[in-house]
Motif scaffolding. Structure first.
Motif, PDB file in Angstrom:
ATOM      1  N   PHE A 388     -30.169  10.579  51.191  1.00 36.64           N
ATOM      2  CA  PHE A 388     -29.745  11.014  49.863  1.00 36.64           C
ATOM      3  C   PHE A 388     -28.338  11.594  49.966  1.00 36.64           C
ATOM      4  O   PHE A 388     -28.095  12.514  50.743  1.00 36.64           O
ATOM      5  N   LEU A 389     -27.397  11.016  49.183  1.00 34.19           N
ATOM      6  CA  LEU A 389     -26.003  11.467  49.192  1.00 34.19           C
ATOM      7  C   LEU A 389     -25.424  11.472  50.609  1.00 34.19           C
ATOM      8  O   LEU A 389     -24.725  12.397  51.034  1.00 34.19           O
ATOM      9  N   GLY A 390     -25.772  10.401  51.359  1.00 34.21           N
ATOM     10  CA  GLY A 390     -25.205  10.243  52.681  1.00 34.21           C
ATOM     11  C   GLY A 390     -25.880  11.043  53.776  1.00 34.21           C
ATOM     12  O   GLY A 390     -25.430  11.006  54.928  1.00 34.21           O
ATOM     13  N   ARG A 391     -26.939  11.772  53.444  1.00 33.06           N
ATOM     14  CA  ARG A 391     -27.620  12.579  54.455  1.00 33.06           C
ATOM     15  C   ARG A 391     -29.100  12.226  54.516  1.00 33.06           C
ATOM     16  O   ARG A 391     -29.706  11.881  53.500  1.00 33.06           O
ATOM     17  N   TRP A 392     -29.656  12.328  55.708  1.00 33.40           N
ATOM     18  CA  TRP A 392     -31.091  12.102  55.876  1.00 33.40           C
ATOM     19  C   TRP A 392     -31.847  13.392  55.571  1.00 33.40           C
ATOM     20  O   TRP A 392     -31.488  14.468  56.052  1.00 33.40           O
ATOM     21  N   ILE A 393     -32.876  13.263  54.741  1.00 33.41           N
ATOM     22  CA  ILE A 393     -33.719  14.402  54.384  1.00 33.41           C
ATOM     23  C   ILE A 393     -35.139  14.094  54.821  1.00 33.41           C
ATOM     24  O   ILE A 393     -35.664  13.020  54.530  1.00 33.41           O
ATOM     25  N   CYS A 394     -35.761  15.005  55.556  1.00 31.66           N
ATOM     26  CA  CYS A 394     -37.138  14.812  56.025  1.00 31.66           C
ATOM     27  C   CYS A 394     -38.023  15.948  55.507  1.00 31.66           C
ATOM     28  O   CYS A 394     -37.656  17.121  55.613  1.00 31.66           O
ATOM     29  N   ILE A 395     -39.156  15.568  54.936  1.00 32.26           N
ATOM     30  CA  ILE A 395     -40.105  16.562  54.445  1.00 32.26           C
ATOM     31  C   ILE A 395     -41.492  16.221  54.994  1.00 32.26           C
ATOM     32  O   ILE A 395     -41.773  15.056  55.277  1.00 32.26           O
ATOM     33  N   PRO A 396     -42.363  17.201  55.169  1.00 38.55           N
ATOM     34  CA  PRO A 396     -43.715  16.920  55.662  1.00 38.55           C
ATOM     35  C   PRO A 396     -44.451  15.989  54.704  1.00 38.55           C
ATOM     36  O   PRO A 396     -44.328  16.109  53.482  1.00 38.55           O
ATOM     37  N   CYS A 397     -45.195  15.049  55.255  1.00 36.71           N
ATOM     38  CA  CYS A 397     -45.945  14.106  54.417  1.00 36.71           C
ATOM     39  C   CYS A 397     -47.236  14.755  53.936  1.00 36.71           C
ATOM     40  O   CYS A 397     -48.082  15.123  54.748  1.00 36.71           O
ATOM     41  N   PRO A 398     -47.420  14.888  52.639  1.00 32.75           N
ATOM     42  CA  PRO A 398     -48.599  15.588  52.122  1.00 32.75           C
ATOM     43  C   PRO A 398     -49.803  14.692  51.869  1.00 32.75           C
ATOM     44  O   PRO A 398     -50.862  15.176  51.494  1.00 32.75           O
ATOM     45  N   PHE A 399     -49.643  13.371  52.042  1.00 27.74           N
ATOM     46  CA  PHE A 399     -50.685  12.446  51.618  1.00 27.74           C
ATOM     47  C   PHE A 399     -51.452  11.843  52.795  1.00 27.74           C
ATOM     48  O   PHE A 399     -50.914  11.678  53.880  1.00 27.74           O
ATOM     49  N   ASP A 400     -52.694  11.500  52.544  1.00 29.62           N
ATOM     50  CA  ASP A 400     -53.446  10.635  53.450  1.00 29.62           C
ATOM     51  C   ASP A 400     -53.133   9.201  53.054  1.00 29.62           C
ATOM     52  O   ASP A 400     -53.735   8.638  52.130  1.00 29.62           O
TER      53      ASP A 400
END
Length: 454
Positions: A388-400
């Protein structure tokens, strides 16, 4: 989403978008077909569950008219479940013909009793699901469609949840949604009460009855003759059951001394029809463990060339099961390796000594052969990463969801097993068109790759 639809309406702009639709329950085919036809939608993927345990999904590369798609999925699933339960009957037949099992053995060896109870339960799961799905009973709880009339779907009383991909930014998120729609009560494998509570004598009679009922079944007899007599699978399956039964007896006598923990199944069987179906009659852990993360999962991966197998339908009876047919090779055109997989979100629910099963039914591609490997992999809920906007963003996956399940990045479990990686090959060989294949793995404690084509 409604605001966007209104803006599109006011500006006179109309285009088809992908929509994940959840029904919140198992819904009749005809109801879904009528809704999708009304809403000018085409369909590519569906997610289903059997009331008798297990479930999976199906996916095509192309978008289909709803009625054509549902006719296709019924044919695919009925064929897969038929082969699955025929394989169970074939195993019982081999066990009885060679006197591998006695009632007194079931009374004496508790781990053998658990193994046999699981085998009988697998048979009823596959057979009853076959009968139910063939009769047209409702099985689908979510679909992936493309339509230019999202409002039509949103306004339907049949629909419980809708997720729409209007913006490219949300493409990565849409694919997580259908799995979240699964009714929770279908996530565990179903244990038939008459099997769960059966005494050893009753279990043995169930095996005898299953074999007896198929003595005059022409389809089963054709299956048995083709694969076990002509293709020579009889001896292979006989050796597998001999080792499995003797191993269960031995572990019963070992008392409180548990076998080594492994993240991979210690015993299993792989059966390929030579055309479009791969069946795993047994997937069994002696002592599941050696996990490298706190919340592990497990994945059973069949890796083959993309131009040998294409579209995929699958079934699994693992607890908290998942499969990845809609995520596999769907967007690939040709060449490359693809993994046709199923697994469990929660490997801590795997019971030691209980035989699970699964199968994948695939569309044949243009290639006449493919090298393949069957991998056992420890997985976990890995982060979701997007740019996003040239940067990698990582968030914890909340789904099965299979999209969240990635291979664990390291292993620091039992050093005695010397398993530095999170995946190993249980089997490696070659599939050839019209050439059936059958093999098994047992007592694989050293975490090394299987020899080629064993």
């Amino acid at each position: 989403m409604r605001l966007m639809a209104l803006l599109l309406f006011l500006t006179g702009v109309s285009f088809a978008v992908e929509v994940a639709v959840g029904f919140g329950k198992l819904t009749p085919d005809e109801d879904i077909v009528k809704l999708l036809e009304k809403c000018n939608a085409k369909i590519r993927s569906m997610w289903y569950a059997s009331p008798y345990g297990g479930g999976g999904s199906g996916a095509e590369r192309e978008w289909y008219k709803p009625r054509d798609f549902f006719q296709k999925i019924r044919e695919r699933l009925v064929g897969g479940y038929r082969i699955g339960y025929f394989e169970d009957v074939a195993g019982f037949k081999i066990i009885l013909e060679n006197n591998l099992l006695k009632v007194e053995d079931l009374n004496r060896y508790p781990k053998l009793l658990k193994l046999v109870r699981g085998l009988v339960n697998n048979y009823y799961q596959q057979r009853e699901s076959y009968i139910y799905i063939k009769s047209g009973g409702p099985i689908v709880y979510a679909v992936l469609v493309k339509t230019d009339d999202v409002n039509c779907l949103e306004e339907s009383k049949l629909v419980k949840d809708v997720s729409v991909n209007y913006f490219s930014l949300f493409t990565a998120f849409l694919k997580y949604v259908p799995y979240y729609f699964r009714p929770k009560r279908y996530s565990q494998y179903y244990f038939f009460p008459e099997v769960k509570n059966a005494k050893p004598e009753e279990l043995y009679r169930m095996i005898e009855k299953a074999v007896s009922e198929h003595k005059s079944n022409k389809e089963f007899l054709k299956h048995f003759k083709k694969f076990y007599i002509k293709a020579g699978f009889y001896k292979k399956r006989l050796e597998f059951f001999k080792k499995s039964i003797e191993g269960a007896k031995k572990r019963s006598l070992e008392g409180k001394t548990p076998p080594p923990q492994t993240y991979f199944p210690n015993e299993g069987d792989i059966f390929y029809t030579g055309t479009d179906t791969v069946v795993y009659n047994v997937i069994k852990w002696n002592n599941p463990g050696d996990w490298s993360v706190e919340e592990p999962g497990y994945e059973h991966d069949l890796v083959a060339k993309n131009d040998y197998f294409t579209s995929c339908y699958s079934q699994s009876s693992l607890p908290e099961w998942y499969d990845d047919c809609p995520t596999t090779c769907v967007d690939e055109s040709s060449g490359g390796d693809c993994a046709f997989s199923f697994g469990t979100y929660n490997a801590l629910l795997i019971e030691p000594g209980f035989p699970y099963e699964g199968w994948v039914r695939l569309t044949r591609g243009s290639a006449s052969y493919t090298d393949f490997r069957l991998n056992a992999q420890e997985v976990f809920h890995s982060p979701i990463c997007f740019k996003f906007l040239g940067r990698w963003i990582c968030i914890p996956c909340p789904f099965d969801t299979p999209w969240c399940m990635g291979g664990t990045p390291f292993r620091d479990g039992n050093p005695d097993l010397n398993c530095p990686v999170n995946s190993l090959a249980l089997k490696k060989c070659q599939f050839r068109r019209f050439y059936p294949y059958n093999s098994s793995w047992q007592d694989k404690y050293d975490c090394t790759h299987a020899s080629w084509c064993d």
